[in-house]
Design a protein around this motif. Structure first.
Motif, PDB file in Angstrom:
ATOM      1  N   VAL A 151       0.874  -0.792  -0.096  1.00  0.00           N
ATOM      2  CA  VAL A 151       0.632  -0.038  -0.107  1.00  0.00           C
ATOM      3  C   VAL A 151       1.240   1.136  -0.107  1.00  0.00           C
ATOM      4  N   ALA A 152       0.350   2.252  -0.237  1.00  0.00           N
ATOM      5  CA  ALA A 152       1.206   3.416  -0.479  1.00  0.00           C
ATOM      6  C   ALA A 152       0.494   4.438   0.692  1.00  0.00           C
ATOM      7  N   LEU A 153       1.170   4.501   1.446  1.00  0.00           N
ATOM      8  CA  LEU A 153       0.399   5.710   2.913  1.00  0.00           C
ATOM      9  C   LEU A 153       1.283   7.291   2.645  1.00  0.00           C
ATOM     10  N   PHE A 154       0.748   7.989   1.781  1.00  0.00           N
ATOM     11  CA  PHE A 154       0.890   9.631   2.144  1.00  0.00           C
ATOM     12  C   PHE A 154       0.845  10.490   3.517  1.00  0.00           C
ATOM     13  N   ILE A 155       1.772  10.780   3.531  1.00  0.00           N
ATOM     14  CA  ILE A 155       0.897  12.095   4.884  1.00  0.00           C
ATOM     15  C   ILE A 155       1.531  13.232   4.300  1.00  0.00           C
ATOM     16  N   ASN A 156       0.373  13.863   3.855  1.00  0.00           N
ATOM     17  CA  ASN A 156       0.571  15.056   3.125  1.00  0.00           C
ATOM     18  C   ASN A 156       0.717  16.002   4.411  1.00  0.00           C
ATOM     19  N   ALA A 157       1.468  17.574   3.366  1.00  0.00           N
ATOM     20  CA  ALA A 157       0.485  19.149   4.317  1.00  0.00           C
ATOM     21  C   ALA A 157       0.170  19.599   3.802  1.00  0.00           C
ATOM     22  N   PHE A 158      -0.371  20.877   4.265  1.00  0.00           N
ATOM     23  CA  PHE A 158      -1.560  21.907   4.460  1.00  0.00           C
ATOM     24  C   PHE A 158      -1.530  22.501   3.529  1.00  0.00           C
ATOM     25  N   ASN A 159      -0.051  22.622   2.955  1.00  0.00           N
ATOM     26  CA  ASN A 159      -0.754  24.072   1.360  1.00  0.00           C
ATOM     27  C   ASN A 159      -1.593  23.205   0.448  1.00  0.00           C
ATOM     28  N   PHE A 160      -1.611  22.291   0.187  1.00  0.00           N
ATOM     29  CA  PHE A 160      -1.826  21.410  -1.319  1.00  0.00           C
ATOM     30  C   PHE A 160      -3.070  20.810  -1.140  1.00  0.00           C
ATOM     31  N   PRO A 161      -4.021  20.474  -0.676  1.00  0.00           N
ATOM     32  CA  PRO A 161      -5.262  19.283   0.112  1.00  0.00           C
ATOM     33  C   PRO A 161      -5.456  18.742  -0.956  1.00  0.00           C
ATOM     34  N   ALA A 162      -5.268  19.433  -2.127  1.00  0.00           N
ATOM     35  CA  ALA A 162      -5.653  18.689  -3.521  1.00  0.00           C
ATOM     36  C   ALA A 162      -4.529  18.309  -4.358  1.00  0.00           C
ATOM     37  N   TRP A 163      -3.988  18.977  -4.909  1.00  0.00           N
ATOM     38  CA  TRP A 163      -2.810  18.972  -6.038  1.00  0.00           C
ATOM     39  C   TRP A 163      -1.749  17.831  -4.901  1.00  0.00           C
ATOM     40  N   GLY A 164      -1.792  18.176  -3.727  1.00  0.00           N
ATOM     41  CA  GLY A 164      -0.798  17.081  -2.646  1.00  0.00           C
ATOM     42  C   GLY A 164      -1.518  15.860  -2.375  1.00  0.00           C
ATOM     43  N   LEU A 165      -2.694  15.428  -3.064  1.00  0.00           N
ATOM     44  CA  LEU A 165      -2.688  14.167  -2.818  1.00  0.00           C
ATOM     45  C   LEU A 165      -2.704  13.805  -4.235  1.00  0.00           C
ATOM     46  N   TRP A 166      -3.750  14.332  -5.578  1.00  0.00           N
ATOM     47  CA  TRP A 166      -3.643  13.234  -6.358  1.00  0.00           C
ATOM     48  C   TRP A 166      -1.890  13.636  -7.353  1.00  0.00           C
ATOM     49  N   GLY A 176      -0.475   0.193 -10.350  1.00  0.00           N
ATOM     50  CA  GLY A 176      -1.231  -0.544  -9.519  1.00  0.00           C
ATOM     51  C   GLY A 176      -1.519  -0.443  -8.506  1.00  0.00           C
ATOM     52  N   VAL A 177      -0.761   0.348  -7.419  1.00  0.00           N
ATOM     53  CA  VAL A 177      -0.519   0.028  -5.792  1.00  0.00           C
ATOM     54  C   VAL A 177      -1.182   1.216  -4.852  1.00  0.00           C
ATOM     55  N   PRO A 178      -2.599   0.785  -4.337  1.00  0.00           N
ATOM     56  CA  PRO A 178      -3.219   0.867  -3.572  1.00  0.00           C
ATOM     57  C   PRO A 178      -3.093   2.219  -1.948  1.00  0.00           C
ATOM     58  N   VAL A 179      -4.154   3.584  -2.460  1.00  0.00           N
ATOM     59  CA  VAL A 179      -3.489   4.725  -2.290  1.00  0.00           C
ATOM     60  C   VAL A 179      -4.131   4.903  -0.788  1.00  0.00           C
ATOM     61  N   ILE A 180      -3.855   5.235   0.519  1.00  0.00           N
ATOM     62  CA  ILE A 180      -4.403   5.621   1.917  1.00  0.00           C
ATOM     63  C   ILE A 180      -3.406   6.861   2.178  1.00  0.00           C
ATOM     64  N   VAL A 181      -4.392   7.929   2.282  1.00  0.00           N
ATOM     65  CA  VAL A 181      -3.546   9.261   2.573  1.00  0.00           C
ATOM     66  C   VAL A 181      -4.560   9.711   3.744  1.00  0.00           C
ATOM     67  N   LYS A 182      -3.042  10.319   4.433  1.00  0.00           N
ATOM     68  CA  LYS A 182      -3.325  10.975   5.472  1.00  0.00           C
ATOM     69  C   LYS A 182      -3.210  12.681   5.431  1.00  0.00           C
ATOM     70  N   PRO A 183      -4.269  13.771   5.458  1.00  0.00           N
ATOM     71  CA  PRO A 183      -3.913  15.010   4.819  1.00  0.00           C
ATOM     72  C   PRO A 183      -3.819  16.213   5.854  1.00  0.00           C
TER      73      PRO A 183
END
Length: 517
Positions: A151-166, A176-183
């Protein structure tokens, strides 16, 4: 109490059991929603994504997964207006700044959908040509890349809540890797809403996309050897992630984007009044004010010849004086707010530290706000600092103020400018301004070792260059040293992070049956 935004894990929406952390409008101070992940069964959530989501994605070919990305694009475009409303309310951004995040995300997804479609109906990627292992070509070694079974875990920053995810999810899902995002918590609403819209539209397999809002506690503990984690944020938190047992002992692959003291360099031929000089001034002002300077790629240090220092200070300050700051709902406002009062306090503290070794050339921190109460709003006008002795101003090369703040620095000659740029200890991007193609090329090569991207602006590209701070999916996003040492985007290079390389040693007939692109 305001709505508690649900998390999507284990194939269903679940709210945390705690009271939640409030999200605020950073301009008017009203509470918008709450986020919480207390009580979630994290092991089950990761297992579901890894086993159910991963298996479903890997069963598809690259072009089929590209079709999933194209479907996501259509969903996001359908709800685009609501994303702008959320960005204004929760991030305090004017419409043009929201577009950098929202439309930039949709554009990046669309690019990966096109690139993925061209990969064809295959399930593995060729990595170079087959090489014979003996004198005769009867037994060969063929390297290939296959999706990692994690699985791909994304621990993201506050400044790009849209682009930072996608920008991360596009190559992950295509791989082919599933995503878990923590914004990032303070602006998590937009990320959560985008995931909700995509999940509710049913365009992705169950478990392919999950979102966990609130605290990141326990997330790293769930990672297994074939998982990957991508982090965007401070260098301190990045160091903690690198030292976690998942990385140190289970060899989880990690990508980190951290602090970056990006620079803009004006070459000696770009004297005041020239097109190149004016291009630097325009780009500096834009980078200081877009998203209120809350960009990992924003210009923090402006390196100019000592002979033009005063002229550059006046030209940049003159444009900054025309920047209106305040409530983004007012059409006369050009620059909105920081994301929170906490971020405003951090910017003020950083300014105080830098001012000990610099002078204030333009002080927008004291300007009146438009339709905003300075006692409530997280707004601050742009501040230009300066140091004629760039070598002595150590803090400028060490402290990143994550807001509308930049420092003008004088250099003696080009070698001195290059040395000053390198003092950032590794940055995401530097930009060069001049008219001498040879000098621009030579300087770009000298700067490349400590910068993920070198953005060269000459008068002939004035109308076509993509901008110092704009991260295009075709180019590398990342940087060495203090910038984190990571690598994102760069076209299909981004898929490398989500694949495992293996060598298949076999006869030509067997290798022909691998079905590689």
């Amino acid at each position: 109490m305001t709505e508690l935004l649900p998390n999507h894990v284990g194939g269903r929406w679940q709210t945390g059991s705690g009271a939640g952390v409030p999200l605020f409008d950073p301009v008017v101070g009203t509470e918008l929603a709450r986020v919480d992940a207390t009580g979630l069964d994290l092991p089950a959530a990761f297992d579901f994504a890894r086993d159910i989501g991963g298996a479903a994605l890997r069963a598809l070919s690259y072009c089929q997964r590209a079709g999933l990305l194209a479907a996501v694009v259509k969903v996001l475009q359908t709800h685009r207006d609501s994303y702008y409303e959320i960005a204004t309310a929760n991030s305090g951004t004017v419409r043009n700044d929201s577009a950098v995040d929202i439309d930039g995300a949709i554009f990046t997804l669309g690019q990966y959908a096109k690139w993925g479609d061209a990969l064809g109906d295959v399930h593995a990627l060729r990595d170079g040509d087959g090489v014979k292992l003996g004198k005769e070509p009867v037994f060969l070694s063929q390297h290939l890349q296959v999706p990692t079974r994690g699985v791909a875990l994304f621990i993201n920053a506050f400044n790009f809540p849209a682009w930072g995810l996608w920008e991360k999810a596009a190559p992950a899902l295509l791989s082919g890797v599933p995503v878990i995002v923590k914004p990032g918590t303070s602006t998590a609403w937009l990320t959560q809403r985008m995931v909700r819209d995509v999940v509710d539209a049913g365009v992705l397999p169950a478990g392919a996309l999950s979102v966990i809002c609130g605290s990141s506690n326990g997330l790293m503990d769930q990672l297994q050897p074939f998982d990957v984690v991508s982090f965007t944020g401070s260098a301190e938190t990045g160091a903690l992630i690198r030292s976690h047992a998942a990385v140190a002992h289970r060899s989880v692959r990690v990508n980190i984007e951290a602090d970056s003291l990006n620079s803009a360099v004006l070459l000696p031929d770009a004297t005041p009044g020239t097109d190149a000089f004016n291009l630097l001034v325009r780009e500096v002002v834009r980078e200081m004010t877009v998203k209120s300077g809350q960009k990992c790629t924003a210009i923090r240090r402006i390196l100019v010849p000592a002979t033009v220092y005063d002229a550059a200070a006046e030209a940049i300050s003159a444009k900054l004086r025309g920047v209106t700051v305040g409530n983004p709902r007012n059409e006369s406002v050009r620059m909105g707010s920081l994301v929170s009062r906490a971020q405003l306090n951090a910017v003020r503290e950083g300014l105080a530290a830098l001012q000990r070794q610099t002078t204030v050339l333009h002080n927008g921190s004291e300007q009146a706000l438009v339709d905003a109460d300075p006692a409530i709003a997280a707004c601050i006008g742009p501040v230009l600092l300066g140091a004629k002795d760039a070598d002595a101003a150590d803090s400028v090369h060490d402290i990143e103020v994550f807001g509308p703040v930049a420092t003008l620095l004088a250099y003696r000659d080009v070698d001195h400018a290059i040395a000053l740029a390198h003092r950032g200890q590794g940055s995401l991007v530097t930009s060069l301004y001049g008219s001498d193609d040879g000098a621009l090329a030579r300087t770009a090569v000298q700067l490349a070792a400590s910068h993920g991207r070198v953005h060269v602006v000459s008068p002939d590209v004035a109308q076509t260059h993509t901008g110092h701070g704009n991260v295009m999916p075709m180019s590398l996003h990342g940087g060495p040293g203090r910038a984190g040492g990571g690598a994102e985007l760069g076209g299909l290079r981004a898929l490398d992070f989500y694949h495992r390389r293996s060598a298949i040693q076999a006869s030509p007939a067997v290798l022909a049956g691998l079905g590689l692109h």
